[in-house]
Design an enzyme around this catalytic site. Structure first.
Site, PDB file in Angstrom:
ATOM      1  N   GLY A  11      34.020  38.467  42.478  1.00  0.00           N
ATOM      2  CA  GLY A  11      33.378  39.393  43.423  1.00  0.00           C
ATOM      3  C   GLY A  11      31.913  39.575  43.057  1.00  0.00           C
ATOM      4  NE  ARG A  72      37.770  37.501  44.856  1.00  0.00           N
ATOM      5  CZ  ARG A  72      37.303  38.539  44.178  1.00  0.00           C
ATOM      6  NH1 ARG A  72      37.320  38.530  42.872  1.00  0.00           N
ATOM      7  NH2 ARG A  72      36.827  39.608  44.803  1.00  0.00           N
ATOM      8  CB  THR A 126      33.154  42.989  37.983  1.00  0.00           C
ATOM      9  OG1 THR A 126      34.103  43.764  38.734  1.00  0.00           O
ATOM     10  CG2 THR A 126      33.373  43.311  36.514  1.00  0.00           C
ATOM     11  CG  ASP A 128      36.792  46.271  40.227  1.00  0.00           C
ATOM     12  OD1 ASP A 128      36.238  46.857  41.177  1.00  0.00           O
ATOM     13  OD2 ASP A 128      37.712  45.458  40.369  1.00  0.00           O
ATOM     14  CG  ASP A 130      37.822  44.923  35.814  1.00  0.00           C
ATOM     15  OD1 ASP A 130      36.697  44.486  35.533  1.00  0.00           O
ATOM     16  OD2 ASP A 130      38.610  44.324  36.574  1.00  0.00           O
ATOM     17  NE  ARG A 172      42.316  43.325  43.403  1.00  0.00           N
ATOM     18  CZ  ARG A 172      41.849  42.268  44.038  1.00  0.00           C
ATOM     19  NH1 ARG A 172      42.397  41.891  45.159  1.00  0.00           N
ATOM     20  NH2 ARG A 172      40.847  41.566  43.563  1.00  0.00           N
TER      21      ARG A 172
HETATM   22  O1  F6P Z   1      34.993  42.591  42.753  1.00  0.00           O
HETATM   23  C1  F6P Z   1      36.012  43.473  42.498  1.00  0.00           C
HETATM   24  C2  F6P Z   1      36.604  43.944  43.791  1.00  0.00           C
HETATM   25  O2  F6P Z   1      35.579  44.497  44.553  1.00  0.00           O
HETATM   26  C3  F6P Z   1      37.768  44.910  43.672  1.00  0.00           C
HETATM   27  O3  F6P Z   1      37.397  46.231  43.448  1.00  0.00           O
HETATM   28  C4  F6P Z   1      38.474  44.700  44.970  1.00  0.00           C
HETATM   29  O4  F6P Z   1      39.808  45.036  44.866  1.00  0.00           O
HETATM   30  C5  F6P Z   1      38.287  43.239  45.216  1.00  0.00           C
HETATM   31  O5  F6P Z   1      37.128  42.871  44.536  1.00  0.00           O
HETATM   32  C6  F6P Z   1      38.173  42.848  46.642  1.00  0.00           C
HETATM   33  O6  F6P Z   1      38.032  41.468  46.699  1.00  0.00           O
HETATM   34  P1  F6P Z   1      37.694  40.568  47.951  1.00  0.00           P
HETATM   35  O7  F6P Z   1      36.356  40.010  47.723  1.00  0.00           O
HETATM   36  O8  F6P Z   1      38.711  39.484  47.893  1.00  0.00           O
HETATM   37  O9  F6P Z   1      37.784  41.410  49.152  1.00  0.00           O
END
Ligand code: F6P
Length: 320
Positions: A11, A72, A126, A128, A130, A172
């Site tokens: 992300g 990803r 990121t 998050d 995390d 998440r």
């Molecule tokens: O980058 C982390 C994040 O933003 C999370 O908080 C979230 O759940 C996820 O990515 C969403 O991902 P996507 O880009 O697949 O919508």
């Protein structure tokens, strides 16, 4: 070492561009050629790589997202994919790769180094927050400030109508965005995946607060904290109040990075290049107690993220 490659993966996060800018310009100042890989590891597989110069990163420091783009990559999780990625790097004679991303990016990088011998230097990016080994990841501060902006706006309208608001934010597996935004936005309740919550208790609190004359309430809900609609329905029935929900979504991932994210992006990037100049192998850069440090990638990934329970308890007391 006279050349390196850099990529962003997973992300996107505000601060990635500031980080790329500093990697590129600092490395160039040390006579290192910097190759930018488009769309993360997928770009390595596809051979999407180009030499960058100082101008490539002009006017990027203030921009959210990542000008190198990100992905990803499923293919990179396979041996075949990693070997293709290796071919791209070896065609350019590159053995050192700076990766900016989160847990998945670092895990991929570690496996890549084990399989193909590429030296990986990781920088945490990121929203998050995390990653257990570092206090902060790039993008988190900006994302929390975006959530705070949303809380402020919601409070204006919720206060005017005397409503209860539930704001769903990203995260998440990690409740840091909800926790930090919740405490700084004065939320009455914060629901996160790491801590069990009791809907009877929250409903009783909502009723009590209304009796005390508090007409509006803010509940910050991390996306990983459960089934939002089911929680909302149950809470609404138990408390006997209507709850208005808002999902902030990807707005949290964009926006101009804050001073915090730009500054640490810059410091971590410079540290990453210094590591490469020293010949360090497979390290990740992080922030601990307001200082930059680095750690072995395998050690960093073996750590388990813990939520700041004190902060959570504090938020609970102050939200009453
Ligand atoms: O980058 C982390 C994040 O933003 C999370 O908080 C979230 O759940 C996820 O990515 C969403 O991902 P996507 O880009 O697949 O919508």
């Amino acid at each position: 070492m006279t050349k390196i490659a850099v990529l962003t993966s997973g992300g996107d996060a505000p601060g990635m561009n500031a980080c790329l800018r500093a990697v590129v310009r600092y490395a160039i100042s040390k006579d290192i050629d910097v190759y930018g890989v488009r769309r993360g590891y997928q770009g390595l597989i596809d051979g999407s790589i180009e030499l960058l110069n100082s101008r490539s990163v002009s006017s990027k420091i203030q921009r959210g997202g990542t000008f190198l783009k990100t992905a990803r990559s499923q293919e990179f999780t396979t041996k075949d994919g990693m070997e293709k990625a290796y071919e791209t790097l070896s065609a350019y004679g590159i053995t050192d790769l700076v990766v900016i991303g989160g847990d998945g990016t670092f895990r991929g990088g570690k496996e890549f180094s084990e399989l193909c011998g590429i030296n990986i230097i990781g920088i945490p990016g990121t929203i998050d927050n995390d990653l257990a080994y570092t206090d902060y990841t790039l993008g988190f501060d900006t994302a929390v400030n975006t959530v705070l902006w949303a809380i402020n706006s919601l409070r204006d309208t919720m206060g005017s109508h005397g409503r209860v608001s539930l704001l769903e934010v990203m995260g998440r597996h990690c409740g840091d965005i909800a926790l930090y935004a919740g405490i700084c936005g004065g939320a009455e309740h914060i629901l996160i995946p790491e801590i069990e919550y009791d809907l009877d208790e929250i409903a009783a609190d909502l009723r009590k607060s209304q009796k005390r004359g508090k007409t509006s309430n803010m509940i910050v809900f991390a996306e990983g904290a459960g089934d939002r609609d089911a929680v909302c329905k149950e809470l609404s029935e138990k408390a006997g109040v209507k709850i208005t929900t808002t999902t902030l979504g990807h707005i949290q991932r964009g926006g101009s990075p804050t001073m915090f994210d730009r500054l640490w992006a810059t410091k971590m990037a410079v540290h990453a290049v210094e590591l490469l100049l020293e010949g360090a192998k497979n390290r990740v850069v992080g922030i601990k107690n307001n200082k930059i440090f680095d750690e072995d990638i395998a050690v960093a990934l073996s750590k388990k993220r813990k939520i700041d329970k004190k902060l959570y308890e504090m938020a609970k007391i102050l939200g009453r």
